[in-house]
Design an enzyme around this catalytic site. Structure first.
Site, PDB file in Angstrom:
ATOM      1  N   GLU A  90       0.877  -1.262  -0.179  1.00  0.00           N
ATOM      2  CA  GLU A  90       0.005  -0.067  -0.032  1.00  0.00           C
ATOM      3  C   GLU A  90       0.954   1.454   0.033  1.00  0.00           C
ATOM      4  OE1 GLU A  90      -4.079  -1.242   2.017  1.00  0.00           O
ATOM      5  OE2 GLU A  90      -2.625  -1.109   3.317  1.00  0.00           O
ATOM      6  N   CYS A 100       6.567  -7.111   7.385  1.00  0.00           N
ATOM      7  CA  CYS A 100       7.713  -6.479   8.213  1.00  0.00           C
ATOM      8  C   CYS A 100       8.181  -7.626   9.060  1.00  0.00           C
ATOM      9  CB  CYS A 100       7.141  -5.374   8.797  1.00  0.00           C
ATOM     10  SG  CYS A 100       8.718  -4.368   9.835  1.00  0.00           S
ATOM     11  N   CYS A 110       6.388  -4.734  16.192  1.00  0.00           N
ATOM     12  CA  CYS A 110       5.933  -3.722  17.022  1.00  0.00           C
ATOM     13  C   CYS A 110       4.495  -3.923  17.405  1.00  0.00           C
ATOM     14  CB  CYS A 110       6.136  -2.372  16.467  1.00  0.00           C
ATOM     15  SG  CYS A 110       7.746  -2.125  15.952  1.00  0.00           S
ATOM     16  N   CYS A 139      -1.074   5.973   9.905  1.00  0.00           N
ATOM     17  CA  CYS A 139       0.347   5.636  10.353  1.00  0.00           C
ATOM     18  C   CYS A 139      -0.077   4.108  11.247  1.00  0.00           C
ATOM     19  CB  CYS A 139       0.638   6.243  11.405  1.00  0.00           C
ATOM     20  SG  CYS A 139       1.315   7.928  10.860  1.00  0.00           S
TER      21      CYS A 139
HETATM   22  N1  SAH Z   1       9.115   0.797   9.930  1.00  0.00           N
HETATM   23  C1  SAH Z   1       9.240   2.070   9.991  1.00  0.00           C
HETATM   24  C2  SAH Z   1       8.266   2.752   9.103  1.00  0.00           C
HETATM   25  C3  SAH Z   1       6.967   2.685   8.885  1.00  0.00           C
HETATM   26  S1  SAH Z   1       5.738   2.847  10.269  1.00  0.00           S
HETATM   27  C4  SAH Z   1       9.208   2.557  11.488  1.00  0.00           C
HETATM   28  O1  SAH Z   1       8.631   1.710  12.345  1.00  0.00           O
HETATM   29  O2  SAH Z   1       9.563   3.520  11.642  1.00  0.00           O
HETATM   30  C5  SAH Z   1       5.542   4.694  10.559  1.00  0.00           C
HETATM   31  C6  SAH Z   1       5.038   5.178  11.803  1.00  0.00           C
HETATM   32  O3  SAH Z   1       3.880   4.798  12.123  1.00  0.00           O
HETATM   33  C7  SAH Z   1       6.038   4.497  12.928  1.00  0.00           C
HETATM   34  O4  SAH Z   1       6.452   5.499  13.757  1.00  0.00           O
HETATM   35  C8  SAH Z   1       5.145   3.694  13.744  1.00  0.00           C
HETATM   36  O5  SAH Z   1       5.533   3.212  14.903  1.00  0.00           O
HETATM   37  C9  SAH Z   1       3.885   4.288  13.663  1.00  0.00           C
HETATM   38  N2  SAH Z   1       2.763   3.544  13.843  1.00  0.00           N
HETATM   39  C10 SAH Z   1       2.664   2.181  13.766  1.00  0.00           C
HETATM   40  N3  SAH Z   1       1.441   1.614  14.041  1.00  0.00           N
HETATM   41  C11 SAH Z   1       0.851   2.603  14.606  1.00  0.00           C
HETATM   42  C12 SAH Z   1      -0.587   3.022  15.234  1.00  0.00           C
HETATM   43  N4  SAH Z   1      -1.254   1.772  15.062  1.00  0.00           N
HETATM   44  N5  SAH Z   1      -0.918   4.117  15.511  1.00  0.00           N
HETATM   45  C13 SAH Z   1      -0.105   5.004  15.199  1.00  0.00           C
HETATM   46  N6  SAH Z   1       1.118   4.905  14.689  1.00  0.00           N
HETATM   47  C14 SAH Z   1       1.789   3.985  14.477  1.00  0.00           C
HETATM   48 FE1  SF4 Z   2       7.585  -2.885  11.078  1.00  0.00          FE
HETATM   49 FE2  SF4 Z   2       7.331  -1.775  13.451  1.00  0.00          FE
HETATM   50 FE3  SF4 Z   2       7.476  -0.061  11.887  1.00  0.00          FE
HETATM   51 FE4  SF4 Z   2       5.495  -1.538  11.825  1.00  0.00          FE
HETATM   52  S1  SF4 Z   2       6.079  -0.025  13.341  1.00  0.00           S
HETATM   53  S2  SF4 Z   2       6.231  -1.339  10.119  1.00  0.00           S
HETATM   54  S3  SF4 Z   2       6.189  -3.506  12.968  1.00  0.00           S
HETATM   55  S4  SF4 Z   2       8.968  -1.717  12.192  1.00  0.00           S
END
Ligand code: SAH
Ligand code: SF4
Length: 391
Positions: A124, A146, A150, A377
């Site tokens: 996406e 991924c 997280c 996000c």
């Molecule tokens: N993998 C990378 C980039 C993609 S995620 C990273 O983790 O930085 C982009 C952002 O969205 C990251 O800061 C992530 O932690 C955040 N994020 C993930 N899940 C989320 C959620 N459910 N609500 C708000 N932010 C979220």
């Molecule tokens: Fe991967 Fe964590 Fe980023 Fe989600 S927030 S895309 S699980 S690194």
């Protein structure tokens, strides 16, 4: 909880990460009929392709202009190239785009694209228009799924299928540009509708550094799409050894998904922390080149009710990042089907933001965008699965 050992940041560690991620590389960008994809080749690779078919290397420069400045996909419309050569090129090469499997537009005009690649895998891409001006951010995916998980992230519930190639990363941006008709590429500081790139979609960009780096080098090339490195932000969950490399080679803006200020909590929320703990992560941020008041590091902090949103957390945060030119993006948690967290209340978010701001850091609270279409996000996820090599 203690950390077994602080990992060393040697070249060997980087080599190990790169070798591991190469195992997840995409299939070669070649069609069943043998024609090669030109999008995603570096300038020198494009010149090599020309030499290989007996053409002068300057043709690469001409093609670069057509592909990345003009957005042309049809060799027969390349007016600076004579017809016989147009035909020769068309027999051997293609200039493609990922297929648009679906498009959804949110009530707030955020648009989510589901792109399908040649092997059927999907990822996406989200375009987030600025509500006040004719500009906006394109959020690109770097992987299908991924490897990290997280706890608060929807993508993290999808196993890594594979890395996206440079073709597919640049292709997402070009296909989004097609959808808004923004060709030729606006030059210099001319306003652009698709004005920034954020590597914040599916996947961990620093676990696919080779392809992400190549894609960004293409996008930044001044004779093509020409997006300045200042308009590109790479977000990482904290792959410390690769942060140094990205800073030295790409020099794009850095966003760090911090989310917790104590190792015990961050170990739970962002399990990569067990490998690269907070002290290492913050040290890498302090080393990141070009960090200044004009070019701050962004710390992303998802606000989880009762988990990481206390006054003590806020105080610890400002202590931790003291002296780093930084801003803190406070992201209200975006729920997804099956998620177990709740978004912090407005009062808690305000209180947290005030403490951070009083310490001299900008602390914007992100307005969730595209939540109604699961485009915000951490809400991205596709149905793609890893298929065995034979199929
Ligand atoms: N993998 C990378 C980039 C993609 S995620 C990273 O983790 O930085 C982009 C952002 O969205 C990251 O800061 C992530 O932690 C955040 N994020 C993930 N899940 C989320 C959620 N459910 N609500 C708000 N932010 C979220
Ligand atoms: Fe991967 Fe964590 Fe980023 Fe989600 S927030 S895309 S699980 S690194």
């Amino acid at each position: 909880m203690s950390h077994p050992q602080i990992p060393d940041l040697t070249e060997a560690e980087r080599a190990r990460i790169l070798a591991k991620s190469a195992l997840f590389d995409p299939p070669p960008a070649v069609l069943a009929d043998g024609r090669r994809e030109l999008v995603g080749l570096s300038r020198s690779e494009l010149a090599e392709e020309m030499t290989a078919i007996g053409e002068a290397p300057f043709r690469a420069r001409q093609l670069w202009h057509w592909i990345y400045h003009r957005g042309e996909t049809d060799f027969s419309r390349m007016s600076s190239i004579a017809r016989p050569l147009q035909q020769k090129l068309a027999e051997r090469f293609v200039i493609g785009r990922p297929e648009t499997a679906s498009v959804q537009t949110s009530a707030d005009a955020t648009r989510k694209f589901l792109f399908r690649f040649r092997d059927g895998q999907e990822a996406e891409t989200v375009y987030i228009p600025d509500p006040h001006e004719d500009r906006g951010a394109v959020c690109l995916s770097s992987q299908v799924g991924c490897t990290l998980s997280c706890r608060f992230c929807h993508t993290g519930t999808q196993l890594l299928t594979r890395n996206l190639g440079a073709t597919e990363i640049v292709g997402q941006f070009m296909a989004a540009r097609d959808a808004y008709g923004e060709w030729p590429s606006p030059k210099g500081e001319t306003p652009r509708l698709l004005s920034t790139i954020v590597l914040m979609g599916m996947g961990e960009p620093l676990y696919n550094y080779a392809n992400v780096g190549k894609a960004m080098t293409i996008v930044m090339d001044g004779e093509g799409i020409a997006l300045s490195r200042r308009r590109i932000t790479l977000s990482t969950s904290g792959v410390v050894p690769m942060m140094d490399r990205a800073g030295a080679e790409l020099g794009v803006n850095l966003a760090v998904s911090l989310h917790a200020v104590r190792n015990d909590l961050r170990d739970e929320l962002v399990p990569l922390n067990r490998k690269y703990p907070i002290e290492e992560l913050i040290a890498a941020c302090r080393r990141y080149p070009g960090a200044s008041n004009a070019r701050r590091i962004t710390f992303e902090y998802v606000m989880l009710k009762g988990v990481n949103d206390s006054v003590a957390d806020a105080r610890e945060l400002v202590h931790l990042i003291a002296g780093i030119p930084a801003k803190i993006n406070l992201i209200p948690f975006n729920p997804w089907p099956g998620s177990r967290f709740e978004t912090s209340g407005a009062v808690a978010i305000k209180r947290f933001a005030a403490i951070v701001m009083d310490a001299g850091f900008a602390s914007p609270v992100r307005t969730p965008r595209g939540r109604d279409i699961l485009a915000a996000c951490g809400q991205l996820r596709t149905e793609s699965r890893r298929v065995s090599a034979e199929t």
